[in-house]
Each structure stands twice: as C-alpha cells, then as structure tokens.
Design an enzyme around this catalytic site. Structure first.
Site, PDB file in Angstrom:
ATOM      1  N   LYS A   1      25.848  -1.607 -15.547  1.00  0.00           N
ATOM      2  CA  LYS A   1      25.249  -2.659 -15.025  1.00  0.00           C
ATOM      3  C   LYS A   1      25.805  -3.445 -13.664  1.00  0.00           C
ATOM      4  O   LYS A   1      25.764  -2.602 -12.561  1.00  0.00           O
ATOM      5  CB  LYS A   1      25.121  -3.821 -16.032  1.00  0.00           C
ATOM      6  CG  LYS A   1      24.849  -3.336 -17.535  1.00  0.00           C
ATOM      7  CD  LYS A   1      23.143  -2.867 -17.671  1.00  0.00           C
ATOM      8  CE  LYS A   1      23.086  -2.040 -19.111  1.00  0.00           C
ATOM      9  NZ  LYS A   1      23.438  -2.657 -20.186  1.00  0.00           N
TER      10      LYS A   1
ATOM     11  N   ASP B   1      31.707  -9.771 -24.668  1.00  0.00           N
ATOM     12  CA  ASP B   1      30.989  -8.662 -24.045  1.00  0.00           C
ATOM     13  C   ASP B   1      30.471  -9.423 -22.588  1.00  0.00           C
ATOM     14  O   ASP B   1      29.842 -10.584 -22.618  1.00  0.00           O
ATOM     15  CB  ASP B   1      29.569  -8.492 -24.535  1.00  0.00           C
ATOM     16  CG  ASP B   1      28.890  -7.262 -23.663  1.00  0.00           C
ATOM     17  OD1 ASP B   1      28.844  -7.356 -22.629  1.00  0.00           O
ATOM     18  OD2 ASP B   1      28.079  -6.361 -24.375  1.00  0.00           O
TER      19      ASP B   1
ATOM     20  N   TYR C   1      23.132  -8.121 -27.097  1.00  0.00           N
ATOM     21  CA  TYR C   1      22.598  -6.974 -26.511  1.00  0.00           C
ATOM     22  C   TYR C   1      21.947  -6.263 -28.034  1.00  0.00           C
ATOM     23  O   TYR C   1      22.654  -5.969 -28.928  1.00  0.00           O
ATOM     24  CB  TYR C   1      23.420  -6.204 -26.150  1.00  0.00           C
ATOM     25  CG  TYR C   1      22.876  -4.750 -25.541  1.00  0.00           C
ATOM     26  CD1 TYR C   1      21.969  -4.784 -24.408  1.00  0.00           C
ATOM     27  CD2 TYR C   1      23.256  -3.451 -26.058  1.00  0.00           C
ATOM     28  CE1 TYR C   1      21.457  -3.518 -24.076  1.00  0.00           C
ATOM     29  CE2 TYR C   1      22.866  -2.470 -25.737  1.00  0.00           C
ATOM     30  CZ  TYR C   1      21.795  -2.350 -24.632  1.00  0.00           C
ATOM     31  OH  TYR C   1      21.375  -1.095 -24.180  1.00  0.00           O
TER      32      TYR C   1
END
Ligand SMILES: *Cc1c(COP(=O)(O)O)cnc(C)c1O
Length: 390
Positions: A198, A173, A102
């Site tokens: 999310k 993650d 990310y």
C-alpha cells in the site's frame, strides 16, 4: 542524532548510511539465492536468501527506523506477515480483535488460525469495553486505526494501557496511515503490521508486508519463523519498496491534501448520505486521531443514497479505476461489500456499516480538481441513467 521522518524515508537511521562498499547511492539488488563461505565456521553474515538477503536487510532497517522499532521483517505480502505473526501463538490462546479489520485478516483468523486452535473475540474497539473481553487465555489485542473501511479511530494509548495491565501484546496494523503519519510503537504497541503493498510501496506495482517490533523476544521468534516458513520478500521487490519509501513523505502529504478536497466536495453533495474520514472536525475520531497521529491520511469512505448509485459511480468514473487495494499514486475506488469484505459474513458486514451503498476511496496524488470533476461527473450523470436500473 534522531532524524526526522522525511530523512529516514531516504536513508533509514544514520548508522545505515553508505553501507554499500561501492558507494552506490541506490542500494543494489543482490539477486542471489546463496553466498560463498570464506572457510568452515565463517560466514559473510549471509548464508542463504530465505534467511536473509542484503537488499531485504537494508529495507528492514529503513522500515524499523520509520516505525521506531528495533527490528522489522519484510515478507512477500501483508498477509504473509500476519500469517507469520500468528505463528507466535499456540492452540488454546485467545485474541481480542477489532471487528472492522481488513477482510483478508478476518478470513485468516476465522478460517486458518481458528483451525490451528486460536480463539477470537471480534469486537468494536472504539465503542466497546475492551477490557471486559480479556480472559485467562487472552494473549493479544489486534487492532487497525483508522479501521477498514469505516474509518473508526481507536485510541492506541488507551488499548495499550489495557494490554500492559493484563500482560497482553498490542498489535496494530498501521497500513492506513503509514509510518509517515502514525507510529504505534511510540504509543505503547508491541508489534506493528504493514501491508507494504500500500502506501510504503506506493505505486500499485508490488506486494510486500512487514512486522515491526521493539521487543527482542518477538523479533527472535519471528526470525526463526521467517527462515523456517520461507515467506521473506524477494530482493527485487525489496528494492522496489526501498524506492517507493523514498517518496513516502511527499506522496502522503499530497494524497492527504487531495483527500481533504474530496471530503469537502462529498460533504456538500446531496446524493452522498455520509462521509467517513478522521479529518472531519467535530467527529469523535478527529480528536483521537489528532492526538495520536500527525495526519488523517488519504483513505475515505462514503455512503451514497442507493446501491444503484454506488454501482453507477463504479461504472462511470473515467479517470478513477474501480479496483481493490489502496495507497498508490493512483486514486482507486473500491466496493467493499463485493471486494475487500466479500468473505465477511453478511450480518457482520452490515452490522459494521458496510452496506451495498458504501464506497471506499484510496486517494492518490493526481490533481485534485481532476479527481473531483471525475467523481462529480459519475454522480451527476446518475439521474439520466436511473431509468435503466428500475
Ligand atoms: C492490504 C491489506 C492487508 C494485506 O496485505 P497484502 O499485501 O495485500 O497481503 C492487511 N491489512 C490491511 C489494512 C490492508 O489494507
């Protein structure tokens, strides 16, 4: 009795049931900053909401249950969670990190953690020899799988074995697959990160982040950090997360079903050069993902024939918004090169395959025919508009 994941989404573990004294089915929002003490030296268990709040505590128990962790900490965003986690390291420490992370995590590591004396090797953990990067001062390996946005699948067990051998922490993650599809702690990881913004929250309406662990020592350090730096999740946002998580299982199933239908369409679309999704049979990621996860998720990336077409699609879908973020009930299209990965140096971005013809899609729970029709309209209308770009 070990509960199934769908049940845990609603209740957490059985020991947490019916905790509220009123019997309220929906866990209350304790909108309070502070708590009265019964007498000197006694506490109700709550002193001040920076340290802990009942709504946040209940949410943390649910998330710990979902990831089979012994503790979960809820933060005000995913980045707040990762920032707090980085505080367990000290100047001189070295971390091996997946290169295709990310974008915000890369920005944090390269600009803030580096300044604090932590050193990184950003490598491709699905193709490179991870062990060869372990140094004397290496303390952890930090990965995402599938990666963002190229959907490379990293073998969690394999990396966990390397981490164990060298006494390193493995941090995963797990935002992309959510705990509904993948539980890294059960595969040998020590710490799991989530952007609760999310799939866990699921409605594109609030920010949140989690660190989950099954190591007492890490949990103690993190409890000290959260109370000291003050980045814990607020009571109302904690409640929104609890509410979102209740439907995680049905949202993930529907979103995945839609993603598979969209992948099928994109694979047969001549203007699409490549589709990246771990659920495509015959790809390397498929076998690993099948082994370590219960599903392939609802994130997909595709490369179209030109930059102009990519930008045309972003302008001409009628239903699907062009927006950052992922994991909500609404399908979103993202342009990684100017959005999520804009701060990643161009040569690194291109080396990772994130060209200006690449689009990322977070698939929601709408009707799949409507989604395909919308995307098809945007792609098909390109020829007619081509002239204006030349
Ligand atoms: C969004 C995201 C983050 C950051 O979370 P925020 O809630 O936006 O701070 C971290 N990791 C991944 C994989 C993400 O998608």
């Amino acid at each position: 009795m070990d509960l199934a994941i769908e049940t845990k989404c609603i209740y957490g573990n059985k020991k947490d049931w019916k905790k509220d004294p009123t019997g309220a089915i929906s866990f209350p929002i304790y909108q309070t900053a502070t708590y009265a003490h019964p007498e000197v030296g006694k506490s109700t268990g709550f002193d001040y909401s920076r340290l802990q709040n009942p709504t946040r505590e209940h949410l943390e128990k649910v998330v710990a249950a979902l990831e089979s962790g012994t503790d979960a900490l809820a933060f005000s965003s995913g980045m707040a969670a990762i920032t707090a986690l980085m505080e367990i390291f000290k100047p001189g420490d070295h971390l091996i990190t997946e290169a295709d992370l990310y974008g915000g995590s890369i920005r944090l590591f390269d600009n803030i953690s580096k300044k604090n004396g932590i050193d990184f090797s950003h490598i491709n953990c699905s193709t490179e020899d991870v062990e060869s990067y372990v140094k004397e001062n290496t303390k952890a390996i930090y990965i995402e799988t599938p990666t963002n946005p190229m959907m490379n699948v990293v073998d969690i067990r394999k990396i966990a074995d390397i981490a164990k051998k060298h006494n390193l922490l493995l941090i995963v993650d797990n935002t992309f697959l959510s705990p509904y599809f993948q539980n890294p702690l059960t595969l040998g990881a020590d710490v799991v990160i989530h952007s609760g913004t999310k799939f866990l929250g699921g409605h594109n309406d609030t920010l949140a982040g989690f660190v989950v662990t099954n190591k007492e020592e890490i949990s103690e350090k993190l409890r000290f950090i959260i109370k000291t730096v003050g980045s814990g999740l607020a009571p109302f946002d904690s409640w929104l997360l609890l509410r979102g998580i209740k439907t995680l299982s049905i949202r993930m199933e529907r979103a995945q079903e839609n993603a598979l239908a969209l992948v099928e369409y994109l694979l047969n679309e001549p203007k699409v050069k490549k589709v990246y999704y771990p659920g495509i049979k015959g790809t390397k990621g498929y076998e690993i993902c099948k082994k370590q996860a219960r599903g392939f998720g609802a994130m997909l990336t595709f490369e179209v024939e030109s930059k102009a077409l990519a930008q045309h699609i972003l302008k001409f879908t009628k239903l699907i918004p062009f927006a950052e973020s992922l994991g909500g009930v609404e399908t979103l299209l993202t342009y990684p090169c100017t959005q999520t990965h804009a701060d990643v140096p161009e040569e690194v971005r291109i080396a990772n395959g994130i060209t200006d013809s690449v689009l990322r899609m977070s698939v929601g729970i709408e009707n799949k025919e409507d989604l395909i029709a919308d995307l098809k309209y945007a792609i098909d209308s390109y020829d007619g508009y081509k002239a204006q770009y030349i």
